[in-house]
Design an enzyme around this catalytic site. Structure first.
Site, short mmCIF file in Angstrom:
data_model
loop_
_atom_site.label_atom_id
_atom_site.label_comp_id
_atom_site.label_asym_id
_atom_site.label_seq_id
_atom_site.Cartn_x
_atom_site.Cartn_y
_atom_site.Cartn_z
CG HIS A 1 -11.50 0.25 0.18
ND1 HIS A 1 -10.62 0.80 -0.71
CD2 HIS A 1 -10.91 0.39 1.39
CE1 HIS A 1 -9.55 1.25 -0.06
NE2 HIS A 1 -9.70 1.02 1.22
CB THR B 1 -6.89 2.22 -4.56
OG1 THR B 1 -6.13 1.01 -4.42
CG2 THR B 1 -8.21 2.08 -3.81
CE1 TYR C 1 -6.39 4.52 -1.77
CE2 TYR C 1 -4.96 4.24 0.12
CZ TYR C 1 -6.13 3.96 -0.55
OH TYR C 1 -7.04 3.10 -0.01
CB SER D 1 -0.89 -0.01 1.25
OG SER D 1 -1.38 1.29 1.52
CE LYS E 1 -7.91 -3.06 -3.28
NZ LYS E 1 -8.35 -2.07 -2.31
C1 LIG Z 1 -7.17 -1.86 7.75
C2 LIG Z 1 -7.33 -1.81 6.26
C3 LIG Z 1 -6.52 -0.96 5.51
C4 LIG Z 1 -6.63 -0.92 4.14
N1 LIG Z 1 -5.77 -0.14 3.43
C5 LIG Z 1 -5.86 -0.12 2.07
C6 LIG Z 1 -4.94 0.63 1.31
O1 LIG Z 1 -4.03 1.25 1.84
N2 LIG Z 1 -5.08 0.63 -0.04
C7 LIG Z 1 -6.09 -0.06 -0.69
O2 LIG Z 1 -6.18 -0.02 -1.91
N3 LIG Z 1 -6.97 -0.80 0.03
C8 LIG Z 1 -6.87 -0.85 1.38
N4 LIG Z 1 -7.73 -1.65 2.09
C9 LIG Z 1 -8.74 -2.44 1.36
C10 LIG Z 1 -8.20 -3.82 0.96
O3 LIG Z 1 -7.23 -3.73 -0.04
C11 LIG Z 1 -9.31 -4.72 0.43
O4 LIG Z 1 -9.97 -4.10 -0.66
C12 LIG Z 1 -10.34 -5.07 1.49
O5 LIG Z 1 -9.69 -5.34 2.72
C13 LIG Z 1 -11.17 -6.26 1.06
O6 LIG Z 1 -12.16 -6.55 2.00
P1 LIG Z 1 -12.04 -7.75 3.09
O7 LIG Z 1 -10.76 -7.52 3.80
O8 LIG Z 1 -13.21 -7.56 3.98
O9 LIG Z 1 -12.07 -9.03 2.33
C14 LIG Z 1 -7.62 -1.72 3.48
C15 LIG Z 1 -8.42 -2.57 4.23
C16 LIG Z 1 -8.28 -2.64 5.60
C17 LIG Z 1 -9.13 -3.60 6.36
O1 LIG Z 2 -8.45 2.36 5.64
C1 LIG Z 2 -8.43 2.07 4.44
O2 LIG Z 2 -9.22 1.27 3.94
C2 LIG Z 2 -7.45 2.70 3.59
O3 LIG Z 2 -7.45 2.48 2.41
C3 LIG Z 2 -6.48 3.63 4.19
C4 LIG Z 2 -6.44 4.95 3.76
C5 LIG Z 2 -5.55 5.82 4.38
C6 LIG Z 2 -4.73 5.39 5.39
C7 LIG Z 2 -4.76 4.08 5.80
C8 LIG Z 2 -5.63 3.19 5.20
#
Ligand SMILES: Cc1cc2nc3c(=O)[nH]c(=O)nc-3n(C[C@H](O)[C@H](O)[C@H](O)COP(=O)(O)O)c2cc1C
Ligand SMILES: O=C(O)C(=O)c1ccccc1
Length: 380
Positions: A277, A174, A147, A123, A253
Protein backbone atom coordinates in the site's frame (compact mmCIF):
# COMPACT_ATOMS: atom_id res chain seq x y z
CA UNK A 1 5.83 -1.41 -30.74
CA UNK A 2 8.75 0.61 -32.06
CA UNK A 3 11.14 2.48 -29.86
CA UNK A 4 9.28 5.74 -29.40
CA UNK A 5 12.13 7.14 -27.44
CA UNK A 6 14.54 7.40 -30.34
CA UNK A 7 12.99 10.64 -31.48
CA UNK A 8 12.83 11.90 -27.95
CA UNK A 9 16.51 11.26 -27.32
CA UNK A 10 17.71 12.50 -30.71
CA UNK A 11 15.61 15.48 -31.69
CA UNK A 12 12.56 16.31 -29.60
CA UNK A 13 14.17 17.39 -26.37
CA UNK A 14 12.84 20.95 -26.26
CA UNK A 15 9.14 19.91 -25.98
CA UNK A 16 9.93 17.96 -22.86
CA UNK A 17 11.10 20.92 -20.84
CA UNK A 18 7.53 22.05 -20.15
CA UNK A 19 7.03 19.20 -17.69
CA UNK A 20 8.85 17.88 -14.66
CA UNK A 21 10.98 14.82 -15.42
CA UNK A 22 11.85 12.78 -12.35
CA UNK A 23 9.50 11.53 -9.63
CA UNK A 24 11.01 14.04 -7.21
CA UNK A 25 10.32 16.92 -9.60
CA UNK A 26 6.69 15.87 -10.11
CA UNK A 27 6.33 15.51 -6.35
CA UNK A 28 7.71 18.99 -5.83
CA UNK A 29 5.22 20.39 -8.33
CA UNK A 30 2.38 18.48 -6.64
CA UNK A 31 3.43 19.91 -3.27
CA UNK A 32 3.10 23.40 -4.72
CA UNK A 33 -0.31 22.74 -6.29
CA UNK A 34 -2.03 20.76 -3.53
CA UNK A 35 -3.28 21.99 -0.16
CA UNK A 36 -0.84 21.00 2.61
CA UNK A 37 -3.26 18.60 4.34
CA UNK A 38 -3.96 16.76 1.09
CA UNK A 39 -0.34 16.62 0.01
CA UNK A 40 0.71 15.38 3.45
CA UNK A 41 -1.97 12.71 3.27
CA UNK A 42 -0.86 11.51 -0.17
CA UNK A 43 2.88 11.71 0.19
CA UNK A 44 3.69 10.31 3.61
CA UNK A 45 3.89 6.75 4.87
CA UNK A 46 2.54 5.23 8.07
CA UNK A 47 4.46 5.19 11.36
CA UNK A 48 8.13 6.07 11.05
CA UNK A 49 7.93 5.88 7.27
CA UNK A 50 10.31 2.92 7.18
CA UNK A 51 8.40 0.94 4.60
CA UNK A 52 7.80 3.86 2.28
CA UNK A 53 11.56 4.50 2.29
CA UNK A 54 12.38 0.80 1.99
CA UNK A 55 10.13 0.43 -1.07
CA UNK A 56 12.22 2.91 -3.02
CA UNK A 57 15.60 1.71 -1.74
CA UNK A 58 14.81 -1.95 -2.36
CA UNK A 59 14.67 -1.49 -6.13
CA UNK A 60 18.28 -0.27 -6.10
CA UNK A 61 19.44 -3.47 -4.42
CA UNK A 62 18.37 -5.54 -7.39
CA UNK A 63 20.71 -5.37 -10.38
CA UNK A 64 20.22 -6.47 -13.97
CA UNK A 65 22.83 -8.54 -15.80
CA UNK A 66 22.03 -7.57 -19.40
CA UNK A 67 22.53 -9.53 -22.63
CA UNK A 68 24.05 -8.09 -25.80
CA UNK A 69 23.63 -8.45 -29.57
CA UNK A 70 19.99 -9.54 -29.43
CA UNK A 71 18.44 -7.38 -32.21
CA UNK A 72 16.33 -5.05 -30.13
CA UNK A 73 15.25 -2.83 -33.04
CA UNK A 74 11.64 -3.43 -32.03
CA UNK A 75 10.49 -4.11 -28.50
CA UNK A 76 7.25 -5.97 -27.77
CA UNK A 77 5.97 -4.86 -24.36
CA UNK A 78 2.54 -6.40 -24.66
CA UNK A 79 1.13 -8.63 -21.95
CA UNK A 80 -1.87 -10.96 -21.85
CA UNK A 81 -3.99 -11.08 -18.73
CA UNK A 82 -7.37 -12.78 -18.22
CA UNK A 83 -7.72 -13.31 -21.94
CA UNK A 84 -7.12 -9.69 -22.90
CA UNK A 85 -4.04 -8.26 -24.51
CA UNK A 86 -2.55 -4.97 -23.27
CA UNK A 87 0.07 -2.91 -25.09
CA UNK A 88 2.17 -2.35 -22.00
CA UNK A 89 2.51 -4.05 -18.59
CA UNK A 90 1.29 -0.94 -16.74
CA UNK A 91 -1.86 -0.34 -14.70
CA UNK A 92 -2.98 2.70 -12.74
CA UNK A 93 -3.14 1.77 -9.05
CA UNK A 94 -6.44 2.43 -7.27
CA UNK A 95 -6.07 5.80 -5.61
CA UNK A 96 -9.08 7.22 -3.80
CA UNK A 97 -10.16 10.82 -3.27
CA UNK A 98 -8.34 12.20 -6.32
CA UNK A 99 -10.08 15.55 -5.94
CA UNK A 100 -7.25 16.23 -3.48
CA UNK A 101 -4.96 16.51 -6.49
CA UNK A 102 -7.21 17.99 -9.16
CA UNK A 103 -10.77 19.27 -9.44
CA UNK A 104 -11.78 16.91 -12.26
CA UNK A 105 -10.39 14.04 -10.16
CA UNK A 106 -10.70 10.49 -11.54
CA UNK A 107 -12.35 11.65 -14.76
CA UNK A 108 -9.10 13.37 -15.81
CA UNK A 109 -7.05 10.34 -14.81
CA UNK A 110 -9.40 8.05 -16.71
CA UNK A 111 -9.09 10.11 -19.87
CA UNK A 112 -5.29 10.04 -19.62
CA UNK A 113 -5.34 6.28 -19.06
CA UNK A 114 -7.56 5.89 -22.12
CA UNK A 115 -5.23 8.00 -24.29
CA UNK A 116 -2.21 6.00 -23.14
CA UNK A 117 -4.12 2.68 -23.37
CA UNK A 118 -3.28 1.82 -19.78
CA UNK A 119 -5.99 0.14 -17.70
CA UNK A 120 -7.35 2.09 -14.79
CA UNK A 121 -8.24 0.61 -11.40
CA UNK A 122 -11.04 2.68 -9.87
CA UNK A 123 -11.10 2.90 -6.07
CA UNK A 124 -14.15 2.32 -3.86
CA UNK A 125 -13.43 5.74 -2.33
CA UNK A 126 -13.12 7.60 -5.62
CA UNK A 127 -14.50 11.12 -5.72
CA UNK A 128 -16.54 10.36 -8.84
CA UNK A 129 -18.77 7.30 -9.07
CA UNK A 130 -17.66 4.27 -11.01
CA UNK A 131 -20.53 4.93 -13.46
CA UNK A 132 -19.40 8.51 -14.12
CA UNK A 133 -15.88 7.28 -14.79
CA UNK A 134 -17.14 4.56 -17.12
CA UNK A 135 -19.18 7.16 -18.98
CA UNK A 136 -16.11 9.37 -19.41
CA UNK A 137 -14.12 6.51 -20.97
CA UNK A 138 -16.62 3.89 -22.13
CA UNK A 139 -14.26 1.78 -24.21
CA UNK A 140 -11.11 2.02 -22.06
CA UNK A 141 -10.19 -1.03 -19.98
CA UNK A 142 -11.16 -0.53 -16.32
CA UNK A 143 -11.02 -2.61 -13.14
CA UNK A 144 -12.82 -1.88 -9.89
CA UNK A 145 -11.13 -1.96 -6.46
CA UNK A 146 -13.36 -3.00 -3.58
CA UNK A 147 -13.10 -2.02 0.04
CA UNK A 148 -15.31 -4.71 1.47
CA UNK A 149 -17.99 -3.66 3.91
CA UNK A 150 -18.34 -6.08 6.79
CA UNK A 151 -21.30 -4.27 8.30
CA UNK A 152 -23.18 -4.46 4.99
CA UNK A 153 -21.80 -7.21 2.78
CA UNK A 154 -24.77 -6.52 0.51
CA UNK A 155 -23.28 -3.08 -0.18
CA UNK A 156 -20.08 -4.73 -1.41
CA UNK A 157 -22.00 -7.12 -3.64
CA UNK A 158 -23.98 -4.18 -4.98
CA UNK A 159 -20.79 -2.29 -5.88
CA UNK A 160 -19.39 -5.37 -7.60
CA UNK A 161 -22.62 -5.76 -9.56
CA UNK A 162 -22.58 -2.09 -10.58
CA UNK A 163 -18.98 -2.42 -11.72
CA UNK A 164 -19.76 -5.47 -13.79
CA UNK A 165 -22.78 -3.74 -15.33
CA UNK A 166 -20.72 -0.66 -16.18
CA UNK A 167 -18.12 -2.62 -18.13
CA UNK A 168 -15.38 -3.06 -15.54
CA UNK A 169 -13.32 -6.13 -16.37
CA UNK A 170 -11.94 -7.28 -13.01
CA UNK A 171 -12.51 -6.84 -9.27
CA UNK A 172 -9.54 -6.05 -7.02
CA UNK A 173 -10.20 -6.65 -3.32
CA UNK A 174 -7.76 -4.73 -1.15
CA UNK A 175 -7.01 -6.67 2.02
CA UNK A 176 -4.24 -4.68 3.73
CA UNK A 177 -6.56 -1.87 4.80
CA UNK A 178 -8.87 -3.62 7.27
CA UNK A 179 -8.49 -0.36 9.19
CA UNK A 180 -6.52 2.80 8.41
CA UNK A 181 -2.77 2.66 9.11
CA UNK A 182 -1.07 4.66 11.86
CA UNK A 183 -0.53 7.87 9.90
CA UNK A 184 1.11 10.47 12.08
CA UNK A 185 1.12 13.20 9.47
CA UNK A 186 -2.67 13.10 9.31
CA UNK A 187 -3.04 12.89 13.08
CA UNK A 188 -0.95 16.04 13.36
CA UNK A 189 -2.73 17.95 10.61
CA UNK A 190 -6.18 16.59 11.54
CA UNK A 191 -6.74 15.74 7.90
CA UNK A 192 -9.28 13.14 6.84
CA UNK A 193 -10.48 13.13 3.22
CA UNK A 194 -13.47 10.94 4.08
CA UNK A 195 -14.61 13.37 6.80
CA UNK A 196 -14.51 16.10 4.15
CA UNK A 197 -16.80 14.03 1.93
CA UNK A 198 -14.18 13.57 -0.82
CA UNK A 199 -14.54 9.81 -1.26
CA UNK A 200 -18.31 9.35 -1.37
CA UNK A 201 -18.98 9.02 -5.15
CA UNK A 202 -19.56 5.28 -5.05
CA UNK A 203 -21.54 5.33 -1.82
CA UNK A 204 -24.11 8.02 -2.51
CA UNK A 205 -24.82 6.41 -5.88
CA UNK A 206 -25.45 3.03 -4.37
CA UNK A 207 -29.06 1.99 -3.74
CA UNK A 208 -28.11 -0.44 -0.93
CA UNK A 209 -26.06 2.23 0.83
CA UNK A 210 -28.73 4.91 0.51
CA UNK A 211 -31.43 2.54 1.75
CA UNK A 212 -29.34 1.67 4.80
CA UNK A 213 -29.07 5.30 5.96
CA UNK A 214 -31.28 6.57 8.77
CA UNK A 215 -31.39 9.91 6.94
CA UNK A 216 -29.63 11.39 3.97
CA UNK A 217 -27.85 14.45 5.37
CA UNK A 218 -24.11 14.83 4.81
CA UNK A 219 -23.30 13.89 8.40
CA UNK A 220 -25.10 10.53 8.22
CA UNK A 221 -23.53 9.78 4.84
CA UNK A 222 -20.02 10.36 6.17
CA UNK A 223 -20.62 8.50 9.43
CA UNK A 224 -21.89 5.52 7.46
CA UNK A 225 -18.93 5.57 5.03
CA UNK A 226 -16.57 5.39 8.02
CA UNK A 227 -18.55 2.46 9.35
CA UNK A 228 -18.60 0.64 6.01
CA UNK A 229 -15.01 1.13 4.97
CA UNK A 230 -13.39 -0.65 7.91
CA UNK A 231 -13.58 -4.43 7.86
CA UNK A 232 -11.38 -5.91 10.60
CA UNK A 233 -13.35 -9.16 10.51
CA UNK A 234 -12.79 -9.79 6.79
CA UNK A 235 -11.70 -13.38 6.04
CA UNK A 236 -11.19 -15.73 3.10
CA UNK A 237 -14.89 -16.68 3.37
CA UNK A 238 -15.84 -13.18 2.24
CA UNK A 239 -13.52 -13.50 -0.72
CA UNK A 240 -15.25 -16.74 -1.65
CA UNK A 241 -18.62 -14.97 -1.41
CA UNK A 242 -17.49 -12.23 -3.80
CA UNK A 243 -16.13 -14.89 -6.17
CA UNK A 244 -19.55 -16.58 -6.16
CA UNK A 245 -21.32 -13.39 -7.09
CA UNK A 246 -19.33 -12.25 -10.09
CA UNK A 247 -18.17 -13.71 -13.36
CA UNK A 248 -15.26 -11.24 -13.43
CA UNK A 249 -11.74 -12.22 -12.42
CA UNK A 250 -11.09 -11.42 -8.75
CA UNK A 251 -7.65 -10.23 -7.60
CA UNK A 252 -6.41 -9.76 -4.05
CA UNK A 253 -4.31 -6.65 -3.45
CA UNK A 254 -1.99 -6.47 -0.46
CA UNK A 255 -0.36 -9.90 -0.26
CA UNK A 256 3.22 -10.06 1.07
CA UNK A 257 3.46 -13.61 2.50
CA UNK A 258 3.95 -16.60 0.19
CA UNK A 259 1.56 -18.72 2.32
CA UNK A 260 -1.22 -16.18 1.74
CA UNK A 261 -0.49 -16.35 -1.97
CA UNK A 262 -0.93 -20.13 -1.86
CA UNK A 263 -4.23 -19.80 0.03
CA UNK A 264 -5.41 -17.29 -2.57
CA UNK A 265 -4.79 -19.90 -5.27
CA UNK A 266 -6.68 -22.52 -3.22
CA UNK A 267 -9.65 -20.15 -2.96
CA UNK A 268 -9.76 -19.77 -6.71
CA UNK A 269 -8.60 -16.16 -6.69
CA UNK A 270 -7.64 -15.15 -10.23
CA UNK A 271 -4.69 -12.87 -9.52
CA UNK A 272 -2.53 -11.37 -6.78
CA UNK A 273 -1.21 -7.86 -6.32
CA UNK A 274 1.93 -7.86 -4.20
CA UNK A 275 1.72 -4.56 -2.37
CA UNK A 276 2.31 -2.85 0.95
CA UNK A 277 0.00 0.00 0.00
CA UNK A 278 2.92 2.32 -0.66
CA UNK A 279 4.02 2.10 2.99
CA UNK A 280 0.73 3.68 4.10
CA UNK A 281 -0.60 0.76 6.12
CA UNK A 282 1.62 -1.39 8.35
CA UNK A 283 4.96 0.34 8.75
CA UNK A 284 8.03 -1.86 9.07
CA UNK A 285 6.93 -4.43 6.50
CA UNK A 286 9.01 -5.90 3.70
CA UNK A 287 9.39 -3.96 0.45
CA UNK A 288 7.02 -5.39 -2.13
CA UNK A 289 9.83 -5.99 -4.66
CA UNK A 290 11.61 -8.10 -2.02
CA UNK A 291 8.43 -10.04 -1.24
CA UNK A 292 7.88 -10.85 -4.92
CA UNK A 293 10.39 -13.67 -5.62
CA UNK A 294 9.13 -16.01 -2.88
CA UNK A 295 5.53 -15.36 -3.88
CA UNK A 296 6.35 -16.12 -7.50
CA UNK A 297 7.94 -19.38 -6.38
CA UNK A 298 4.94 -20.30 -4.21
CA UNK A 299 2.36 -19.58 -6.91
CA UNK A 300 4.23 -21.54 -9.62
CA UNK A 301 2.61 -19.71 -12.50
CA UNK A 302 -0.93 -20.78 -11.56
CA UNK A 303 -2.25 -17.19 -11.50
CA UNK A 304 -0.74 -13.84 -12.56
CA UNK A 305 1.07 -11.74 -9.98
CA UNK A 306 1.15 -7.96 -10.23
CA UNK A 307 3.10 -5.55 -8.05
CA UNK A 308 3.04 -2.02 -6.75
CA UNK A 309 4.69 0.15 -4.06
CA UNK A 310 7.76 2.19 -4.82
CA UNK A 311 7.66 1.94 -8.61
CA UNK A 312 9.03 5.31 -9.66
CA UNK A 313 10.41 4.85 -13.18
CA UNK A 314 10.62 2.41 -16.07
CA UNK A 315 13.65 0.54 -14.78
CA UNK A 316 11.79 -0.32 -11.55
CA UNK A 317 9.07 -1.91 -13.66
CA UNK A 318 11.66 -3.88 -15.65
CA UNK A 319 13.08 -5.26 -12.40
CA UNK A 320 9.63 -6.28 -11.14
CA UNK A 321 8.81 -7.95 -14.44
CA UNK A 322 12.16 -9.77 -14.48
CA UNK A 323 11.46 -11.05 -10.96
CA UNK A 324 8.18 -12.55 -12.14
CA UNK A 325 5.50 -9.84 -12.08
CA UNK A 326 3.01 -10.03 -14.94
CA UNK A 327 2.15 -6.36 -14.57
CA UNK A 328 3.07 -3.28 -12.57
CA UNK A 329 0.82 -0.68 -10.94
CA UNK A 330 1.84 2.96 -10.99
CA UNK A 331 0.64 4.81 -7.88
CA UNK A 332 1.89 8.13 -6.53
CA UNK A 333 3.74 9.10 -9.75
CA UNK A 334 0.44 9.45 -11.66
CA UNK A 335 -1.24 11.22 -8.73
CA UNK A 336 1.53 13.83 -8.77
CA UNK A 337 1.18 14.13 -12.55
CA UNK A 338 -2.51 14.81 -11.98
CA UNK A 339 -1.77 17.44 -9.34
CA UNK A 340 0.93 19.07 -11.46
CA UNK A 341 -0.88 19.27 -14.79
CA UNK A 342 -4.24 17.45 -14.80
CA UNK A 343 -4.94 14.95 -17.57
CA UNK A 344 -1.88 16.05 -19.55
CA UNK A 345 0.31 15.54 -16.50
CA UNK A 346 -0.89 11.97 -16.05
CA UNK A 347 -0.32 11.31 -19.75
CA UNK A 348 3.19 12.67 -19.52
CA UNK A 349 4.07 10.56 -16.48
CA UNK A 350 2.75 7.45 -18.23
CA UNK A 351 4.49 8.27 -21.49
CA UNK A 352 7.80 8.59 -19.66
CA UNK A 353 7.23 5.25 -17.91
CA UNK A 354 6.55 3.55 -21.23
CA UNK A 355 9.52 5.16 -22.96
CA UNK A 356 12.02 4.43 -20.22
CA UNK A 357 10.77 0.85 -19.96
CA UNK A 358 11.16 0.37 -23.69
CA UNK A 359 14.69 1.72 -23.73
CA UNK A 360 15.57 -0.33 -20.63
CA UNK A 361 14.25 -3.55 -22.12
CA UNK A 362 16.21 -2.91 -25.31
CA UNK A 363 19.41 -2.18 -23.41
CA UNK A 364 18.87 -5.34 -21.34
CA UNK A 365 18.76 -7.36 -24.56
CA UNK A 366 15.06 -8.12 -24.15
CA UNK A 367 13.16 -7.52 -27.38
CA UNK A 368 10.13 -9.42 -26.13
CA UNK A 369 8.66 -8.97 -22.68
CA UNK A 370 7.38 -12.57 -22.80
CA UNK A 371 11.01 -13.69 -22.48
CA UNK A 372 11.82 -11.50 -19.50
CA UNK A 373 12.02 -14.33 -16.98
CA UNK A 374 15.32 -15.16 -18.72
CA UNK A 375 16.80 -11.82 -17.65
CA UNK A 376 19.42 -12.47 -14.99
CA UNK A 377 18.93 -10.54 -11.74
CA UNK A 378 21.37 -10.37 -8.82
CA UNK A 379 21.35 -8.71 -5.40
CA UNK A 380 24.00 -6.03 -4.92
C1 LIG B 1 -3.47 9.07 -1.76
C2 LIG B 1 -3.55 7.59 -1.92
C3 LIG B 1 -4.79 6.96 -1.89
C4 LIG B 1 -4.88 5.60 -2.06
N1 LIG B 1 -6.12 5.02 -2.10
C5 LIG B 1 -6.22 3.68 -2.29
C6 LIG B 1 -7.49 3.08 -2.40
O1 LIG B 1 -8.51 3.73 -2.35
N2 LIG B 1 -7.53 1.73 -2.58
C7 LIG B 1 -6.40 0.94 -2.65
O2 LIG B 1 -6.49 -0.27 -2.80
N3 LIG B 1 -5.18 1.51 -2.57
C8 LIG B 1 -5.06 2.85 -2.40
N4 LIG B 1 -3.82 3.43 -2.38
C9 LIG B 1 -2.63 2.57 -2.55
C10 LIG B 1 -2.25 2.41 -4.02
O3 LIG B 1 -3.17 1.64 -4.72
C11 LIG B 1 -0.89 1.73 -4.18
O4 LIG B 1 -0.89 0.49 -3.51
C12 LIG B 1 0.26 2.59 -3.63
O5 LIG B 1 0.06 3.94 -3.98
C13 LIG B 1 1.59 2.09 -4.15
O6 LIG B 1 2.65 2.81 -3.61
P1 LIG B 1 3.41 4.00 -4.41
O7 LIG B 1 2.36 4.94 -4.85
O8 LIG B 1 4.31 4.60 -3.39
O9 LIG B 1 4.14 3.36 -5.55
C14 LIG B 1 -3.70 4.81 -2.22
C15 LIG B 1 -2.46 5.44 -2.27
C16 LIG B 1 -2.37 6.81 -2.14
C17 LIG B 1 -1.03 7.46 -2.24
O1 LIG C 1 -5.32 6.40 1.88
C1 LIG C 1 -5.29 5.26 1.41
O2 LIG C 1 -4.24 4.67 1.15
C2 LIG C 1 -6.55 4.58 1.15
O3 LIG C 1 -6.54 3.46 0.75
C3 LIG C 1 -7.81 5.29 1.43
C4 LIG C 1 -8.71 4.78 2.35
C5 LIG C 1 -9.86 5.50 2.63
C6 LIG C 1 -10.11 6.69 2.00
C7 LIG C 1 -9.23 7.19 1.07
C8 LIG C 1 -8.07 6.50 0.78
Amino acid sequence: MTIVNRDLLMKNMSKEQDFPLTFEEWEQQAAENMLPGGFGYASTGAGRGETEKRNAEAFSKWAIVPRILQDVSTVDMSVKLFGRSYKTPFFLAPIGVQVLAYEEAERATAKAAAVMEIPLIVSTVSTCSLEEIAEAVPSAPKWFQLYFSSVHPELSYSMVERAEKSGYEAIVITVDTVMAGWREQDIRSGFSPLALGYGKGNYVNDPVFMKSLPNHDQESVIASIFENIQHPNLTWKDIAEVKKRTSLPVLIKGILHPEDAKIAVEYGVDGIIVSNHGGRQLDGVIASIDALPEIVEAVKGQIPILLDSGVRRGIDAVKALALGAAGVLIGRPFLYGLAAAGQKGVEKVLERFIQETEVSLALSGMADLKQISKLKMVRQ
